[in-house]
Scaffold this active site. Structure first.
Site, short mmCIF file in Angstrom:
data_model
loop_
_atom_site.label_atom_id
_atom_site.label_comp_id
_atom_site.label_asym_id
_atom_site.label_seq_id
_atom_site.Cartn_x
_atom_site.Cartn_y
_atom_site.Cartn_z
N GLU A 214 -4.03 -2.45 14.44
CA GLU A 214 -4.24 -1.31 13.37
C GLU A 214 -4.76 0.10 13.92
O GLU A 214 -4.48 1.00 13.52
CB GLU A 214 -5.13 -2.09 12.39
N ASP B 64 -11.36 5.56 4.88
CA ASP B 64 -12.09 5.16 4.07
C ASP B 64 -13.58 5.59 4.50
O ASP B 64 -14.42 6.05 3.69
CB ASP B 64 -12.15 3.59 3.97
N GLN C 110 -3.18 7.48 -2.97
CA GLN C 110 -3.18 7.72 -1.38
C GLN C 110 -2.50 8.83 -1.02
O GLN C 110 -1.68 9.52 -1.78
CB GLN C 110 -2.69 6.52 -0.53
N TYR D 187 -13.71 1.56 12.75
CA TYR D 187 -12.77 2.00 11.77
C TYR D 187 -12.36 3.48 11.87
O TYR D 187 -11.90 4.00 12.72
CB TYR D 187 -13.37 1.60 10.42
N TRP D 188 -12.84 4.43 10.55
CA TRP D 188 -12.39 5.57 11.02
C TRP D 188 -13.55 6.63 11.41
O TRP D 188 -13.71 8.02 11.06
CB TRP D 188 -11.98 6.15 9.46
N TRP E 137 0.98 -1.24 -0.07
CA TRP E 137 0.05 -0.15 -0.04
C TRP E 137 0.95 1.17 -0.09
O TRP E 137 1.85 1.35 0.65
CB TRP E 137 -1.00 0.20 1.13
N SER E 138 0.38 2.43 -0.71
CA SER E 138 1.32 3.50 -1.20
C SER E 138 1.92 4.10 0.33
O SER E 138 2.75 4.28 0.63
CB SER E 138 0.54 4.45 -1.93
C1 9WN Z 1 -8.31 0.16 1.26
C2 9WN Z 1 -3.82 -0.56 4.15
C3 9WN Z 1 -4.92 0.46 4.28
C4 9WN Z 1 -4.64 1.91 4.69
C5 9WN Z 1 -5.76 2.91 4.71
C6 9WN Z 1 -6.87 1.91 5.54
C7 9WN Z 1 -7.26 0.71 5.06
C8 9WN Z 1 -8.00 -0.39 2.82
C9 9WN Z 1 -9.26 -1.21 3.38
O1 9WN Z 1 -5.93 -0.26 4.84
O2 9WN Z 1 -7.68 0.79 3.63
O3 9WN Z 1 -7.29 0.88 0.93
O4 9WN Z 1 -9.29 -2.41 2.81
O5 9WN Z 1 -9.80 -0.73 4.15
O6 9WN Z 1 -8.01 2.75 5.55
O7 9WN Z 1 -5.46 3.87 5.42
O8 9WN Z 1 -3.68 2.41 3.66
O9 9WN Z 1 -3.08 -0.49 5.71
#
Ligand code: 9WN
Length: 420
Positions: free
Chosen positions: A388, A167, A104, A346-347, A30-31
């Site tokens: 996480e 997200d 990202q 989550y967020w 992931w970026s």
């Molecule tokens: C979608 C990898 C990523 C983070 C994001 C986090 C979550 C992914 C998901 O995980 O997103 O990109 O499947 O929910 O929200 O910030 O980069 O850790």
């Protein structure tokens, strides 16, 4: 927090070219995770920190974008949407590696500069900054030119809730309500095998996430076409400004002219003022499709403290106030006084280590020791689970465990001094 335990997490998640965010839930690169991971790796594994960023940039598209996800096709069934969804090889200008077409937050130039500073001799020997520099320039040019906000010149927009990396933040709720929940892809949720449903976005959100992603993919990820979702996120733009400052430092190190980067950083900072919400005491997001601000206090709106600018002291008071650390022990991702705040989801409430790191960096930049010491306590509790995210009231682990950026940033906070 034991640095050895954190390094063990990063070693276990290392593939040979990059670090997985988590081996089960997130089996690809992931970026912005790679940016944060490199920041932690630099202290004990500087070679690997450089490799982490280089491998990500190997997936850069010809228009300069750095993709959200670089796929390991051998694990395409383990995460969705995967390579089979994006089929990036059939998109004109896509990078050489299979990837998502989204992006990202741009923490990469900041990460590159911090990685260099941890081992300048090794970095110079490897020609690290010289190799990164043109690619980072192209990345920022992509955001500036192809992602320019219509309503606030100088800001970049995200076109999908996955792009700001937060997200299901309440910031996007109103705009998502306008998006059809009728994707044509059958939605698979392998993520739910690794985190409980009450800690991940729900089915209604996923339907809209997929609809938007399909639309963008079917447009060939072409940014000139009108798109129904576009936001200027304060955290995304604060990272862009911070990374422009880092590009200035990188340019100077390479004997190049730093002035235009400093000018751009100042321009983004000035443009961020259009997102200031005085009553909430933080920045908010701009819905760039309709041109209105979304009045919700989130950690995205505190993140510009990172820049240490004119609003930084006010942001610090807000962070310590009732909406955030005045009611919770760990920095919530969303206003703890809001009716729809949820400490597990989550967020929409939980505390994330990446956001705490950005706020800590800002608190240290302005010498706000009260805020810095409260946020540092969160990192001290990261081991041994390295979750996480955590419940902001109790610190109970949520989401997946052995999460790479948690381990990496905990190392950085344990090892780096305030100005590192
Ligand atoms: C979608 C990898 C990523 C983070 C994001 C986090 C979550 C992914 C998901 O995980 O997103 O990109 O499947 O929910 O929200 O910030 O980069 O850790």
């Amino acid at each position: 927090m034991s640095v050895e335990q954190a390094l063990a997490v990063l070693d276990a998640n290392w593939t040979g070219t990059h670090t997985l965010p988590a081996t089960g839930l997130y089996p690809h690169q992931w970026s912005w995770d790679s940016g944060f991971i490199a920041i932690g790796l630099r202290h004990h594994r500087p070679d690997r920190a450089r490799r982490e960023l280089q491998s990500l940039l190997d997936a850069q598209w010809s228009d300069g974008r750095i993709p959200q996800i670089v796929y390991d096709v051998s694990r395409d069934d383990d995460y969705a949407p995967g390579d089979a969804f994006w089929r990036s090889r059939s998109i004109a200008g896509a990078g050489a590696l299979p990837s998502s077409g989204l992006v990202q937050p741009p923490n990469h130039a900041l990460a590159a500069w911090l990685v260099h500073q941890a081992d300048p001799a090794g970095s110079d020997r490897a020609g690290f900054l010289a190799a990164m520099h043109p690619r980072l320039i192209a990345w920022h040019a992509y955001l500036r030119e192809r992602r320019a906000s219509t309503h606030v010149p100088g800001l970049a927009v995200v076109k999908h809730p996955w792009e700001p990396g937060t997200d299901n933040s309440p910031l996007w709720d109103g705009a998502l309500a306008r998006v059809p929940a009728t994707p044509s892809t059958t939605i698979r949720r392998p993520d739910l095998a690794h985190a409980s449903a009450g800690e991940r976005p729900g089915g209604r959100e996923y339907a809209r996430f997929y609809w938007l992603a399909e639309r963008y993919r079917d447009l060939g990820c072409d940014d000139t076409a009108p798109f129904p979702f576009a936001f200027a996120c304060p955290m995304f733009n604060a990272l862009l400004a911070s990374s422009e400052r880092a590009l200035a430092a990188i340019a100077e190190h390479l004997g190049l002219e730093p002035g235009e980067h400093l000018e751009r950083a100042r321009a983004i900072e000035a443009a961020l003022e259009s997102l200031w919400h005085d009553e909430l005491g933080c920045y908010v997001a701009l819905d760039d499709v309709v041109g209105t601000l979304v009045a919700a206090a989130t950690v995205n709106g505190l993140a510009p403290i990172l820049l240490g600018g004119v609003r930084a002291r006010r942001l610090a008071s807000t962070a310590l106030g009732p909406r955030f650390l005045g009611s919770a022990r760990h920095l919530p991702s969303y206003d703890a006084t809001a009716e729809d705040f949820d400490p597990a989801l989550y967020w929409r409430g939980p505390s994330w280590f990446s956001m705490s790191w950005l706020v800590l960096r800002g608190a240290e930049a302005i010498g706000h020791s009260a805020l810095a010491s409260v946020v540092r306590r969160t990192f001290a509790r990261a081991a041994p689970a390295f979750p996480e995210y955590v419940d902001p009231f109790t610190g109970a682990p949520r989401g997946t465990r052995s999460f790479s950026w948690t381990a990496a940033l905990a190392i950085d906070v344990a090892v780096a001094g305030p100005d590192a």
